[in-house]
Scaffold this active site. Structure first.
Site, PDB file in Angstrom:
ATOM      1  N   LYS A 107      37.796  33.805  40.591  1.00  0.00           N
ATOM      2  CA  LYS A 107      39.052  35.541  41.721  1.00  0.00           C
ATOM      3  C   LYS A 107      40.594  35.508  41.915  1.00  0.00           C
ATOM      4  CE  LYS A 107      37.658  38.665  45.936  1.00  0.00           C
ATOM      5  NZ  LYS A 107      36.930  38.601  46.770  1.00  0.00           N
ATOM      6  N   SER A 152      34.143  42.877  47.848  1.00  0.00           N
ATOM      7  CA  SER A 152      35.106  42.647  46.665  1.00  0.00           C
ATOM      8  C   SER A 152      35.325  41.349  45.151  1.00  0.00           C
ATOM      9  CB  SER A 152      36.700  42.233  47.966  1.00  0.00           C
ATOM     10  OG  SER A 152      36.243  40.770  47.600  1.00  0.00           O
ATOM     11  N   SER A 159      31.761  39.758  50.828  1.00  0.00           N
ATOM     12  CA  SER A 159      31.971  40.254  48.754  1.00  0.00           C
ATOM     13  C   SER A 159      31.851  39.351  48.326  1.00  0.00           C
ATOM     14  CB  SER A 159      33.983  40.332  49.244  1.00  0.00           C
ATOM     15  OG  SER A 159      34.877  40.684  49.557  1.00  0.00           O
TER      16      SER A 159
END
Ligand code: GLN
Length: 435
Positions: A39, A114, A139
């Site tokens: 990420k 996210s 997320s």
């Protein structure tokens, strides 16, 4: 075709990547043969790492985050940085100046956020792949469930956060996504455990996560507040279907109550924004990322860089977060939210005396379409997190596993366990996967 070329080909179609790593040769270890995506808010040496924000554009870490170093040490090949909502501020992965990833099951719909890029890539990868992702308030669970993959959010403190570009320190947890429960469990074992660079990592015993048991005799609780009003009946039907199957395999099912659930969203957003507003103060165009010609005094310079480099959503959170911790408002908002958080933790502690695992829908609806999202107000974005913020506030481990489809889109079952009991949630997830 090389691995990286294949990743680029898929990325051209689904838009999940912010930066690519350099091609590297295959090492030996538990992850040998695996591509590892990271990420964007987790630092990778030599690869632009900007947490989805323009203000960090051009920041190239001179070091690997501990989770990245651990992955490399086990032979994993780091392929690059997956797109996300800026700093993790969002639920649909649309709060970004970069790529908005497309849901592989329907490109008109959100991947969730996210960690949307991580979930999207995990779903479409036709090679062995695991994803490093991160959750503050949901997320990992949200995008994993909307893209139909497995996501593990470990106990707060299980995994080192050294090298994470933080959102809210009392909530942030690095976790994993994979196509199967076994692969996710294996990868969690690789990245968990003590780290000399992060004193917040728990020194607790680490079981072998891949040695999962059966659900026979497992006590599963269904939190009343997580079903009914606000949850799409088609989602609920899938969730109940998979719970009933666990029952037929020997699990016992009982209804539970987590009465403070209704305060979890307000408590979460006050705490998360208060912490975010202080964390973002360090981005001023001096040390990291975006820089501009220095003109005027330092306040003028900082304002210019921050006006340019931060999105409206980041600015909203800085303002709200600063407000809730200001002298005069602190007692009414920030401290109150902390008290509510304690109540929420007590709710979970009480039910985990009687059961092993809580099961609920991960998200109240399937992935929404982009045109629907465009019509939502910020507060409606926040409300989408109603089922994920409480376990994140409590810091308990949770696993989302695909459990069916509604309207042709994947539905996730959320399995939550007491602190450090990842393995119980994994046992239940494996049971669902085998259904
Ligand atoms: N949607 C939540 C938020 O915007 C959670 C995001 C996250 O876990 N990073 O804060």
């Amino acid at each position: 075709m090389s691995l990286l070329d294949r990743v680029k080909e898929l990325d051209a179609k689904y838009r999940f990547m912010n930066a690519y790593a350099r091609e590297e040769s295959q090492g030996k270890g538990l992850l040998s043969g695996y591509a590892v995506s990271v990420k964007d808010n987790v630092c990778v040496k030599g690869v632009e790492s900007k947490a989805g924000s323009k203000i960090l554009e051009g920041y190239i870490p001179p070091f690997d985050a501990t989770v990245v170093a651990k992955s490399r040490a086990e032979g994993g090949i780091i392929i690059g940085k997956t797109t996300q909502d800026e700093f993790g501020f969002g639920t649909f992965n649309v709060n970004t100046p970069y790529k908005v990833p497309l849901n592989p099951h329907d490109p008109e719909r959100s991947t969730g956020g996210s960690s949307g890029g991580a979930a999207c890539l995990t779903a479409v990868a036709d090679f062995q792949h695991v994803a490093i992702s991160e959750s503050t308030g949901g997320s990992i669970s949200c995008p994993a469930s909307w893209c139909g993959v497995v996501g593990i959010t470990p106990t707060y403190g299980r995994v080192s956060r050294w090298g994470l570009i933080d959102y809210a320190n009392s909530l942030d947890k690095i976790g994993v996504m994979a196509k199967t429960v076994k692969e996710a469990a294996l990868f969690l074992g690789v990245i968990s455990g003590p780290d000399k660079y992060d004193s917040t990592v728990l020194k607790a015993h680490m079981p072998d996560y891949t040695r999962m048991g059966s659900v026979d005799g497992m006590r599963i609780g269904i939190p009343r507040e997580y079903l009914g009003e606000g949850v799409d009946p088609k989602v609920e039907e899938q969730v109940w279907g998979s719970i009933k199957k666990l029952e037929s395999k020997g699990a016992s099912i009982s209804e539970m109550s987590l009465p403070h659930t209704k305060y979890s969203l307000s408590s979460y957003y006050i705490i998360a924004m208060a912490e975010a507003s202080t964390n973002l103060a360090k981005f001023s165009g001096l040390r990291y990322g975006l820089q501009m010609p220095i003109e005027g005094d330092f306040n003028q310079y900082f304002s210019k860089v921050r006006t340019e480099g931060l999105s409206d959503e980041a600015k909203r959170r800085i303002m709200l977060g600063s407000f809730t911790r200001m002298a005069g408002y602190r007692d009414a908002y920030y401290l109150k939210a902390l008290k509510v958080r304690t109540k929420i933790i007590e709710n979970f502690k009480r039910v985990f005396k009687k059961i092993d695992v809580l099961a609920a829908p991960t998200m109240p609806v399937v992935a929404p379409r982009f045109d629907e999202i465009a019509k939502l107000e910020p507060i409606q974005h926040y409300m989408m997190d109603i089922l994920t913020v409480a376990p994140n506030l409590a810091g308990i481990p949770m696993v989302t596993v695909p459990c069916g489809e509604a309207d042709g889109m994947p539905v996730g079952l959320h399995l939550m366990a007491d602190h450090l009991n990842e393995i119980k949630a994994l046992d239940a997830a494996l049971g669902v996967e085998q259904n």
